[in-house]
Design an enzyme around this catalytic site. Structure first.
Site, PDB file in Angstrom:
ATOM      1  N   TYR A  48      -2.583   4.319 -39.480  1.00 51.30           N
ATOM      2  CA  TYR A  48      -2.426   4.345 -38.022  1.00 51.30           C
ATOM      3  C   TYR A  48      -3.770   4.368 -37.303  1.00 51.30           C
ATOM      4  CZ  TYR A  48       2.408   5.898 -39.021  1.00 51.30           C
ATOM      5  OH  TYR A  48       3.690   6.011 -39.474  1.00 51.30           O
ATOM      6  N   HIS A 104       2.634   5.647 -48.433  1.00 58.07           N
ATOM      7  CA  HIS A 104       3.147   5.004 -47.228  1.00 58.07           C
ATOM      8  C   HIS A 104       4.088   3.845 -47.548  1.00 58.07           C
ATOM      9  CE1 HIS A 104       1.921   4.109 -42.779  1.00 58.07           C
ATOM     10  NE2 HIS A 104       3.197   3.906 -42.987  1.00 58.07           N
TER      11      HIS A 104
END
Length: 273
Positions: A48, A104
């Site tokens: 992110y 992830h």
């Protein structure tokens, strides 16, 4: 219904705060606002690019570290260097440990046993209090479970237009939390007329109904992103609404098509596996 989900591996708030696509000062302000309103779980990831402002928001909130459940994730291209990337995340976040650290995405050639072993080391050494995965379909999750490493959570796209029944059979049997990201189908459910009709009966918004439908489910928590305090507050109010949805409400949402996946990058796994 408790506001937390407790398993042998962790105790996590049923509703958390997602930070995907938030960055810089906006991200820090959103985290501060969310914590001020009562959120106690914050979700981020190295991909992110916002761990530093998330960490700044945590610090500025004035809350003690132990009051906040903090999740981050290692990107799939970095699975060969999990410890190094976890330490970098900790540094950016300004904390000594994560409450939950996830893979992830599975890489296309993931060595499941090695990756889970590396996660387990982080847990044993206290860098992460619990570990888990994200975007693992049922078959791959079973392979991860077979390694014997305690898996606390699997974070996947889940909302009223996408079934995760097959995955929930596995997670519930194993005491694994299913964390729903994109719980509003990337905003689509906020304007869905079918859910809007249910919302009208309760005097709430369609987004609140869609969230409540998830939050009432056994072993499911959700991490909607919201930059505006008004939306953050509305999402929190979905916790109370979850107990008020009627059997008719739930049946109507259950009857919606459940085959619409909106997060499906080129490196995604075979979801049917």
């Amino acid at each position: 219904m408790s506001d937390r989900i407790t398993t042998p591996h962790l105790s996590i708030p049923r509703l958390g705060f997602g930070t995907w696509r938030l960055s810089g000062a906006e991200c820090q302000a959103a985290v501060e606002s969310a914590l001020g309103l009562g959120y106690r779980a914050v979700d981020t990831a190295e991909m992110y690019g916002n761990e530093e402002p998330v960490g700044a928001g945590l610090k500025a909130s004035g809350l003690s570290r132990g009051e906040i459940f903090l999740t981050s994730k290692v990107w799939w291209e970095n699975l060969g260097r999990i410890r190094q990337h976890c330490e970098a995340s900790l540094s950016r976040l300004g904390t000594d440990y994560l409450d939950l650290y996830l893979i992830h995405w599975p890489s296309p050639d993931i060595d499941v046993a090695q990756a889970m072993h590396d996660l387990a080391r982080l847990r044993e050494e206290g860098l992460a209090r619990a570990v888990g995965v994200a975007n693992f379909p049922a078959g791959l999750l079973k392979r991860a479970i077979e390694t014997g490493v305690p898996i606390a959570a699997n974070q996947v796209e889940y909302h009223a237009l996408l079934s995760q029944d097959r995955l929930l059979e596995v997670t519930r049997a194993q005491g694994i939390v299913l964390t729903a990201y994109a719980p509003l189908a990337q905003g689509r459910l906020a304007s869905d007329p079918r859910i809007g009709a249910i919302a009208g009966r309760h005097g709430v918004t369609a987004a609140q109904v869609a969230l409540a439908w998830l939050l009432r489910q056994d072993g499911v928590n959700a991490i909607p992103k919201a930059s505006r305090p008004e939306t953050q507050k509305a999402n929190l109010e979905a916790l109370a609404l979850a107990a008020k949805l009627t059997d008719t409400d739930v049946a109507e949402i259950d009857a919606l098509p459940k085959d619409q996946r909106f997060v499906n990058p080129p490196f995604a796994p075979d979801w049917a596996a």
